[in-house]
Design an enzyme around this catalytic site. Structure first.
Site, PDB file in Angstrom:
ATOM      1  N   CYS A   1      -6.925  -7.548  11.567  1.00 46.39           N
ATOM      2  CA  CYS A   1      -5.486  -7.251  11.650  1.00 46.39           C
ATOM      3  C   CYS A   1      -4.770  -8.026  12.759  1.00 46.39           C
ATOM      4  O   CYS A   1      -3.572  -8.263  12.653  1.00 46.39           O
ATOM      5  CB  CYS A   1      -5.264  -5.774  11.878  1.00 46.39           C
ATOM      6  SG  CYS A   1      -5.713  -4.810  10.448  1.00 46.39           S
TER       7      CYS A   1
ATOM      8  N   GLU B   1       0.833  -1.217   0.000  1.00 50.23           N
ATOM      9  CA  GLU B   1       0.000   0.000   0.000  1.00 50.23           C
ATOM     10  C   GLU B   1       0.866   1.265   0.000  1.00 50.23           C
ATOM     11  O   GLU B   1       0.580   2.219  -0.721  1.00 50.23           O
ATOM     12  CB  GLU B   1      -0.937  -0.007   1.218  1.00 50.23           C
ATOM     13  CG  GLU B   1      -1.988   1.094   1.176  1.00 50.23           C
ATOM     14  CD  GLU B   1      -2.880   1.119   2.415  1.00 50.23           C
ATOM     15  OE1 GLU B   1      -2.386   0.919   3.535  1.00 50.23           O
ATOM     16  OE2 GLU B   1      -4.087   1.355   2.258  1.00 50.23           O
TER      17      GLU B   1
END
Ligand code: HC1
Ligand code: SF4
Length: 580
Positions: free
Chosen positions: A513, A371
């Site tokens: 996560c 990202e």
């Protein structure tokens, strides 16, 4: 029910139980390299291919693989006879005969299951070595390093990628000695549909799939007197980092982590949770905007709105659902919002030129590395977040720097970008982003203060969860999915017009996560995921402020710089577009 004998133990198990499962129930640890079964998140691999788990079954001539042999009534199993021990040792020696013996420099050294077995089986020589090694590829992507010389064909990565994530980026190709695990047609991962979720890395028992390591680059930056190096830490890291230092899963180490980062030499230690609060302001405003239009009869409005903070998930829908690119929220992830605000608002306030400022993130995720590299998050080639390091990389750095982690006292994050509410903290577990959004959306939509900010309905580890929330008589229907396979099912329903939700949270990794591909390895124990999730809920409950829109530093950021959510400046700095 079936009763059998394993070594000296008599045990009763349900029909269908394998010898491996029965043995584990009695505390007998039969070794295996390929088997994995993570209950609650459907991570499972049982190809019975490694043959390390062989046992003797009375009355049978051949040794039996414990993972693929079902218990029968009256069965007598021996798991540690000399014959069994020798067979396991030979199997391991044969695996090692087609393996580069570079353990000292292997990134998996110390955490490698093959290395652990070599020690356990007392392998002191390589009797089958010296022959040709099978030819295999190496590749370095933004997130993952693939070194297939080290692959032992356990097929765990393939199972996880195909069955759990339904991405299908990895599979066996070619035959015999030339077999390898790779994307179709032996393409590079960068040319495949890989999302960089890192779940294959998290289950690889050896060094065939590892994370791209940025720790040396970070040490150089920290030493450079011309650079200001700041760090943001993702919500899920604090709930797992302690495991690398022998602390039990679920130990919160937020304060120790901040202390350790200061010791490492970061100029400022900030929190991604601040940006998670900011994300809720922007994403919440988008939800409210779409809902209001929908309730006013606008038939063109696109619902459900999907969360967009998980980069592997973004990658997944860009590749697999190009027809639905207008459904997800356009809000950037907290990691990227942080970088964007740090290199504009904060840098301007502090008088730091962009080229001198290095923004590092500590993430539980490998896709975050990818990202950071996306072009839309760069200004004149300079990335908003320079690079990301994983929880495991941070642990290695702390050890390398001789920091006695468990002895550290607690330190606080720096202000303003270290201040967060409980809503930002729970982003790190599946359901947390939705719960955080609900806390703000409910209050802003109804104008009433919530009596209870805990939305228990959206918590837990079930693969898909749904809840209906009453908003002054309007029934808001929300859904949560974690693991890309679950996400795919929801997206297919949306594509086919069979979806009744208004808003959906999706996280690519099982557990969210907390189960990210960069976290300490949980080796198939779902209890670890529960413990990490509970740790985040504890930190949330202990925070004086628990709703993102109450974060005073976020309020100041809007007053001083952004105006209001979805303003032109906010759209420019905090939102993005998707590509196929
Ligand atoms: Fe995540 Fe997120 S919660 S994506 O899971 O939205 O990685 O922890 O940092 O960006 O905040 C990861 C975690 C993380 C972002 C936030
Ligand atoms: Fe599959 Fe995820 Fe591994 Fe890519 S990173 S190969 S998507 S499991």
């Amino acid at each position: 029910q079936i009763t059998l004998q394993i070594d000296r133990h008599y045990i009763t198990v349900p029909q269908g139980t394998t010898i491996l499962e029965a043995a584990r129930k009695t505390g007998i640890d039969i070794p295996t390299l390929c088997h994995i079964n993570l209950k609650g998140t459907c991570i499972k691999n049982n190809p019975a291919s490694c043959r390390i788990c062989v046992v003797e079954v009375e009355g049978r001539r051949n040794l039996a693989p414990a993972c693929a042999t079902r218990c029968t009534e009256g069965m007598v199993v021996r798991t540690s006879t000399l014959r069994v021990m020798n067979a396991r040792k030979v199997v391991a020696e044969l695996i090692l005969s087609d393996h580069p013996n570079d353990c000292l420099t292997c990134p998996k050294c110390g955490d490698c299951e093959l290395q652990t077995l070599a020690l356990r089986f007392n392998i002191r020589a390589m009797p089958f070595n010296g022959g040709e090694l099978s030819p295999r590829k190496r590749e370095v992507t933004s997130s993952i390093v693939r070194n297939m010389d080290k692959c032992i064909f356990c097929r765990r990565c393939e199972s996880v990628c195909n069955e759990v994530q339904t991405v299908g980026a990895l599979g066996a190709i070619r035959r015999g000695f030339n077999t390898t695990i790779a994307p179709a047609f032996d393409k590079m991962m960068t040319d495949s549909e890989c999302t960089y979720c890192g779940q294959c890395v998290a289950v690889c028992p050896v060094g065939a799939l590892t994370e791209r390591d940025h720790t040396n680059r970070l040490l150089e930056d920290l030493e450079d007197p011309d650079k200001v190096v700041i760090v943001q830490t993702a919500p899920a890291v604090r709930a797992a980092l302690g495991e690398e230092f022998g602390l039990p899963p679920g130990t919160l180490v937020t304060g120790k982590m901040v202390y350790a980062l200061r010791e490492l030499g970061f100029d400022y230690v900030f929190d991604t949770d601040f940006a998670a609060d900011l994300t809720i302001m922007e994403e919440g405003a988008e939800i409210l905007k779409r809902l209001t239009a929908y309730l006013n009869g606008d038939k063109s409005v696109r619902l459900p709105i999907l969360t967009s903070c998980c980069p592997a998930w973004v990658n997944f829908f860009e590749h697999h659902f190009p027809d639905l690119l207008d459904i997800p929220s356009t809000a950037r992830s907290p990691q990227q919002m942080f970088g964007s605000i740090a290199k504009t608002y904060w840098a301007e306030k502090m008088g730091i030129p962009r080229e001198k400022l290095v923004v590092v993130s500590i993430m539980p995720c490998l896709a975050k590395k990818y990202e950071c590299d996306r072009e839309e998050f760069k200004t004149n080639g300079n990335p908003d977040v320079d690079y990301s390091i994983s929880t495991r990389e941070l642990a290695r750095l702390i050890k390398r720097a001789n920091i006695g982690f468990t002895l550290l006292t607690d330190k606080d994050f720096d202000l303003p970008m270290g201040a967060s509410t409980g809503a930002g903290v729970i982003f790190g577990t599946t359901g947390g982003v939705m719960e955080a959004a609900l806390r703000s959306v409910c209050e802003i939509y109804t104008g009433n203060t919530l009596e209870n900010v805990n939305f228990e309905q959206v918590r837990g580890l079930a693969g898909v969860r749904r809840a209906t929330i009453d908003l002054n008589g309007f029934e808001l229907k929300v859904g949560i999915a974690h693991g890309l396979g679950n996400a795919r099912r929801l997206l297919e329903d949306i594509r086919n017009g069979r979806n009744e939700y208004h808003a959906i949270e999706i996280m690519a990794c099982p557990g969210g996560c907390i189960g990210g591909g960069g976290q300490p390895l949980h080796h198939g124990h779902s209890d670890v995921l529960y413990a990490r999730a509970n740790a985040l809920y504890r930190e949330d409950a202990a925070k004086p402020l628990r709703k993102s829109h109450e974060n005073p530093y976020i309020k100041t950021l809007y007053e001083e710089y952004l105006g209001k959510p979805l303003s032109e400046t906010a759209e420019h700095l905090l939102h993005t577009r998707y590509f196929n």
